[in-house]
Write a protein that holds these residues in place. Structure first.
Motif, PDB file in Angstrom:
ATOM      1  N   THR A   1     -52.661  29.159   5.823  1.00 46.45           N
ATOM      2  CA  THR A   1     -53.347  30.131   4.960  1.00 46.45           C
ATOM      3  C   THR A   1     -52.985  31.568   5.304  1.00 46.45           C
ATOM      4  O   THR A   1     -53.620  32.497   4.809  1.00 46.45           O
ATOM      5  N   SER A   2     -51.975  31.762   6.130  1.00 46.23           N
ATOM      6  CA  SER A   2     -51.565  33.118   6.494  1.00 46.23           C
ATOM      7  C   SER A   2     -50.789  33.745   5.333  1.00 46.23           C
ATOM      8  O   SER A   2     -50.423  33.078   4.362  1.00 46.23           O
ATOM      9  N   SER A   3     -50.527  35.049   5.448  1.00 47.92           N
ATOM     10  CA  SER A   3     -49.796  35.768   4.394  1.00 47.92           C
ATOM     11  C   SER A   3     -48.287  35.695   4.584  1.00 47.92           C
ATOM     12  O   SER A   3     -47.537  36.405   3.915  1.00 47.92           O
ATOM     13  N   THR A   4     -47.820  34.836   5.473  1.00 51.22           N
ATOM     14  CA  THR A   4     -46.392  34.704   5.737  1.00 51.22           C
ATOM     15  C   THR A   4     -45.641  34.315   4.461  1.00 51.22           C
ATOM     16  O   THR A   4     -46.057  33.407   3.739  1.00 51.22           O
ATOM     17  N   ASP A   5     -44.550  34.988   4.193  1.00 48.09           N
ATOM     18  CA  ASP A   5     -43.752  34.734   2.994  1.00 48.09           C
ATOM     19  C   ASP A   5     -43.185  33.309   3.030  1.00 48.09           C
ATOM     20  O   ASP A   5     -42.578  32.893   4.008  1.00 48.09           O
ATOM     21  N   ARG A   6     -43.335  32.582   1.934  1.00 46.18           N
ATOM     22  CA  ARG A   6     -42.858  31.198   1.850  1.00 46.18           C
ATOM     23  C   ARG A   6     -41.556  31.067   1.066  1.00 46.18           C
ATOM     24  O   ARG A   6     -41.055  29.955   0.879  1.00 46.18           O
ATOM     25  N   THR A   7     -41.022  32.172   0.584  1.00 43.45           N
ATOM     26  CA  THR A   7     -39.851  32.116  -0.307  1.00 43.45           C
ATOM     27  C   THR A   7     -38.694  31.351   0.306  1.00 43.45           C
ATOM     28  O   THR A   7     -38.110  30.454  -0.328  1.00 43.45           O
ATOM     29  N   LEU A   8     -38.338  31.707   1.536  1.00 44.54           N
ATOM     30  CA  LEU A   8     -37.199  31.060   2.194  1.00 44.54           C
ATOM     31  C   LEU A   8     -37.441  29.562   2.352  1.00 44.54           C
ATOM     32  O   LEU A   8     -36.534  28.752   2.158  1.00 44.54           O
ATOM     33  N   ILE A   9     -38.674  29.196   2.675  1.00 37.16           N
ATOM     34  CA  ILE A   9     -39.018  27.786   2.875  1.00 37.16           C
ATOM     35  C   ILE A   9     -38.949  27.028   1.556  1.00 37.16           C
ATOM     36  O   ILE A   9     -38.388  25.926   1.480  1.00 37.16           O
ATOM     37  N   GLU A  10     -39.498  27.599   0.497  1.00 30.38           N
ATOM     38  CA  GLU A  10     -39.591  26.894  -0.776  1.00 30.38           C
ATOM     39  C   GLU A  10     -38.259  26.822  -1.511  1.00 30.38           C
ATOM     40  O   GLU A  10     -38.072  25.959  -2.377  1.00 30.38           O
ATOM     41  N   GLN A  11     -37.330  27.707  -1.160  1.00 37.18           N
ATOM     42  CA  GLN A  11     -36.031  27.705  -1.830  1.00 37.18           C
ATOM     43  C   GLN A  11     -34.946  27.005  -1.012  1.00 37.18           C
ATOM     44  O   GLN A  11     -33.825  26.839  -1.500  1.00 37.18           O
ATOM     45  N   THR A  12     -35.268  26.583   0.198  1.00 37.62           N
ATOM     46  CA  THR A  12     -34.245  26.016   1.068  1.00 37.62           C
ATOM     47  C   THR A  12     -33.764  24.650   0.576  1.00 37.62           C
ATOM     48  O   THR A  12     -34.502  23.903  -0.086  1.00 37.62           O
ATOM     49  N   ARG A  13     -32.522  24.342   0.946  1.00 35.58           N
ATOM     50  CA  ARG A  13     -31.962  23.008   0.708  1.00 35.58           C
ATOM     51  C   ARG A  13     -31.839  22.239   2.017  1.00 35.58           C
ATOM     52  O   ARG A  13     -31.263  21.149   2.036  1.00 35.58           O
ATOM     53  N   ASP A  14     -32.376  22.822   3.062  1.00 34.67           N
ATOM     54  CA  ASP A  14     -32.347  22.155   4.358  1.00 34.67           C
ATOM     55  C   ASP A  14     -33.325  20.973   4.329  1.00 34.67           C
ATOM     56  O   ASP A  14     -34.534  21.156   4.115  1.00 34.67           O
ATOM     57  N   GLU A  15     -32.808  19.781   4.554  1.00 39.34           N
ATOM     58  CA  GLU A  15     -33.627  18.574   4.416  1.00 39.34           C
ATOM     59  C   GLU A  15     -34.756  18.525   5.440  1.00 39.34           C
ATOM     60  O   GLU A  15     -35.882  18.100   5.120  1.00 39.34           O
ATOM     61  N   LYS A  16     -34.486  18.945   6.664  1.00 39.95           N
ATOM     62  CA  LYS A  16     -35.515  18.877   7.699  1.00 39.95           C
ATOM     63  C   LYS A  16     -36.639  19.868   7.425  1.00 39.95           C
ATOM     64  O   LYS A  16     -37.819  19.545   7.602  1.00 39.95           O
ATOM     65  N   ALA A  17     -36.277  21.063   7.002  1.00 36.43           N
ATOM     66  CA  ALA A  17     -37.304  22.060   6.681  1.00 36.43           C
ATOM     67  C   ALA A  17     -38.139  21.597   5.492  1.00 36.43           C
ATOM     68  O   ALA A  17     -39.372  21.746   5.479  1.00 36.43           O
ATOM     69  N   SER A  18     -37.485  21.041   4.483  1.00 36.32           N
ATOM     70  CA  SER A  18     -38.202  20.552   3.303  1.00 36.32           C
ATOM     71  C   SER A  18     -39.130  19.402   3.668  1.00 36.32           C
ATOM     72  O   SER A  18     -40.273  19.325   3.177  1.00 36.32           O
ATOM     73  N   PHE A  19     -38.654  18.509   4.525  1.00 31.74           N
ATOM     74  CA  PHE A  19     -39.491  17.392   4.974  1.00 31.74           C
ATOM     75  C   PHE A  19     -40.732  17.899   5.711  1.00 31.74           C
ATOM     76  O   PHE A  19     -41.857  17.456   5.454  1.00 31.74           O
ATOM     77  N   LEU A  20     -40.516  18.837   6.625  1.00 37.29           N
ATOM     78  CA  LEU A  20     -41.638  19.376   7.396  1.00 37.29           C
ATOM     79  C   LEU A  20     -42.637  20.098   6.496  1.00 37.29           C
ATOM     80  O   LEU A  20     -43.854  19.927   6.635  1.00 37.29           O
ATOM     81  N   TYR A  21     -42.138  20.889   5.570  1.00 38.94           N
ATOM     82  CA  TYR A  21     -43.018  21.658   4.690  1.00 38.94           C
ATOM     83  C   TYR A  21     -43.855  20.718   3.823  1.00 38.94           C
ATOM     84  O   TYR A  21     -45.067  20.920   3.649  1.00 38.94           O
ATOM     85  N   ALA A  22     -43.222  19.670   3.307  1.00 42.94           N
ATOM     86  CA  ALA A  22     -43.950  18.704   2.491  1.00 42.94           C
ATOM     87  C   ALA A  22     -45.024  18.000   3.312  1.00 42.94           C
ATOM     88  O   ALA A  22     -46.136  17.749   2.831  1.00 42.94           O
ATOM     89  N   LEU A  23     -44.716  17.726   4.571  1.00 42.58           N
ATOM     90  CA  LEU A  23     -45.683  17.058   5.446  1.00 42.58           C
ATOM     91  C   LEU A  23     -46.875  17.973   5.741  1.00 42.58           C
ATOM     92  O   LEU A  23     -48.036  17.532   5.739  1.00 42.58           O
ATOM     93  N   LEU A  24     -46.596  19.240   5.972  1.00 40.03           N
ATOM     94  CA  LEU A  24     -47.674  20.203   6.229  1.00 40.03           C
ATOM     95  C   LEU A  24     -48.572  20.355   5.004  1.00 40.03           C
ATOM     96  O   LEU A  24     -49.801  20.399   5.122  1.00 40.03           O
ATOM     97  N   LEU A  25     -47.945  20.432   3.823  1.00 37.29           N
ATOM     98  CA  LEU A  25     -48.722  20.567   2.593  1.00 37.29           C
ATOM     99  C   LEU A  25     -49.548  19.306   2.318  1.00 37.29           C
ATOM    100  O   LEU A  25     -50.691  19.387   1.845  1.00 37.29           O
ATOM    101  N   LYS A  26     -48.964  18.162   2.609  1.00 36.36           N
ATOM    102  CA  LYS A  26     -49.671  16.901   2.378  1.00 36.36           C
ATOM    103  C   LYS A  26     -50.979  16.850   3.158  1.00 36.36           C
ATOM    104  O   LYS A  26     -52.018  16.423   2.636  1.00 36.36           O
ATOM    105  N   HIS A  27     -50.931  17.298   4.419  1.00 40.15           N
ATOM    106  CA  HIS A  27     -52.117  17.235   5.271  1.00 40.15           C
ATOM    107  C   HIS A  27     -52.932  18.525   5.236  1.00 40.15           C
ATOM    108  O   HIS A  27     -54.049  18.567   5.765  1.00 40.15           O
ATOM    109  N   GLY A  28     -52.358  19.580   4.641  1.00 34.92           N
ATOM    110  CA  GLY A  28     -53.091  20.838   4.506  1.00 34.92           C
ATOM    111  C   GLY A  28     -53.326  21.569   5.808  1.00 34.92           C
ATOM    112  O   GLY A  28     -54.256  22.367   5.919  1.00 34.92           O
ATOM    113  N   VAL A  29     -52.489  21.293   6.816  1.00 39.56           N
ATOM    114  CA  VAL A  29     -52.657  21.911   8.134  1.00 39.56           C
ATOM    115  C   VAL A  29     -51.286  22.196   8.746  1.00 39.56           C
ATOM    116  O   VAL A  29     -50.263  21.680   8.298  1.00 39.56           O
ATOM    117  N   GLY A  30     -51.293  23.035   9.769  1.00 36.80           N
ATOM    118  CA  GLY A  30     -50.141  23.223  10.625  1.00 36.80           C
ATOM    119  C   GLY A  30     -50.516  22.791  12.029  1.00 36.80           C
ATOM    120  O   GLY A  30     -51.682  22.472  12.302  1.00 36.80           O
TER     121      GLY A  30
END
Length: 276
Positions: free
Chosen positions: A237-266
């Protein structure tokens, strides 16, 4: 007194007069104070004005008793900035100070010198590396980049839970551009980042990945379980910019981000201690 004001006074003594338009903004308050003290005078000239010398001897005495008059060759950049600007932050230091630990015997070399990092850590608990522009520090042993001090100070305990052996390097929060530039000078050194599993951690990984294409990120096999047990919703819930994360094609970053969103936590990096 600002160094710029001193330089202006030297010019004033030499020329006898200086137009108001040639007085930098940073010097105006100093010059007005000197005018009030009777050191200089001001008179209107055209649309502006002119400063003239009112008390030459007083100005010379002031210059002799203020500022730095020694050799600058022996000064560090920060000390030089204090001498000439009264502000150490205006001095750029080209050295880089890093804090390290080690999980096994690790040697670092700098030209002909070799250092046993593990021995220093055994003796002192932690090590530091001061990197100067002329240095060429290298190691072929893997490096773990850790975001939080806990993994550095208690590296022996954390890395019992993690399949990693080598140097542990603390970068703290956002990894600096200077640290990234130095990491790029390393040859034949595998680098793995151990971030907080949150927005800052993912951004750090992606920024560093752009500069170090072979960079790996550590993803524990039981990360989903760790998120369920110990996840912190504030990490998302921080104000950290998500642009780089949401636009990346890096599979590991995308996997991690989806997992964090799924559980709603970091997850704080220190959760890696709780893996068993």
């Amino acid at each position: 007194m600002k160094n710029a004001t001193r330089n202006l006074l030297f010019k004033l003594i030499e020329a006898g007069r200086i137009s108001s338009s040639n007085v930098p903004k940073s010097c105006r308050s100093d010059i007005l104070n000197l005018k009030d003290r009777g050191f200089v005078d001001w008179e209107k000239s055209g649309r502006g004005g002119v400063y003239t010398v009112e008390d030459r001897e007083a100005i010379i005495t002031l210059l002799e008793n203020t500022g730095y008059h020694g050799s600058t060759q022996a000064l560090t950049p920060k000390a030089k900035a204090v001498a000439f600007h009264q502000d150490a932050h205006k001095g750029r230091d080209d050295t880089l100070l890093l804090m390290l630990s080690a999980t096994q015997e690790v040697f670092w070399t700098n030209h002909e010198a070799a250092v046993n990092l593990f021995k220093i850590v055994q003796d002192c608990g932690i090590a530091s590396l001061l990197i100067k522009p002329c240095d060429n520090w290298q190691t072929e042993t893997p490096i773990a980049l850790v975001e939080n001090l806990d993994l550095l100070v208690y590296a022996d305990q954390y890395f019992k839970h993690i399949a990693f052996d080598g140097s542990v390097l603390y970068y703290g929060g956002w990894i600096s551009k200077r640290t990234i530039a130095w990491l790029k000078t390393l040859k034949n050194t595998p680098v793995t980042i151990f971030p907080d599993y949150d927005l800052v951690g993912l951004n750090n990984y992606l920024l560093l990945k752009q500069e170090l294409p072979d960079l790996e990120i550590y993803i524990p096999e039981n990360l989903a379980d760790l998120l369920v047990r110990y996840g912190d919703p504030k990490r998302l819930t921080s104000s950290t910019d998500r642009t780089l994360i949401e636009q990346t094609r890096d599979e590991k970053a995308s996997f991690l981000y989806a997992l964090l969103l799924k559980h709603g936590v970091g997850l704080h990096q220190e959760g890696l201690m709780l893996g068993d």
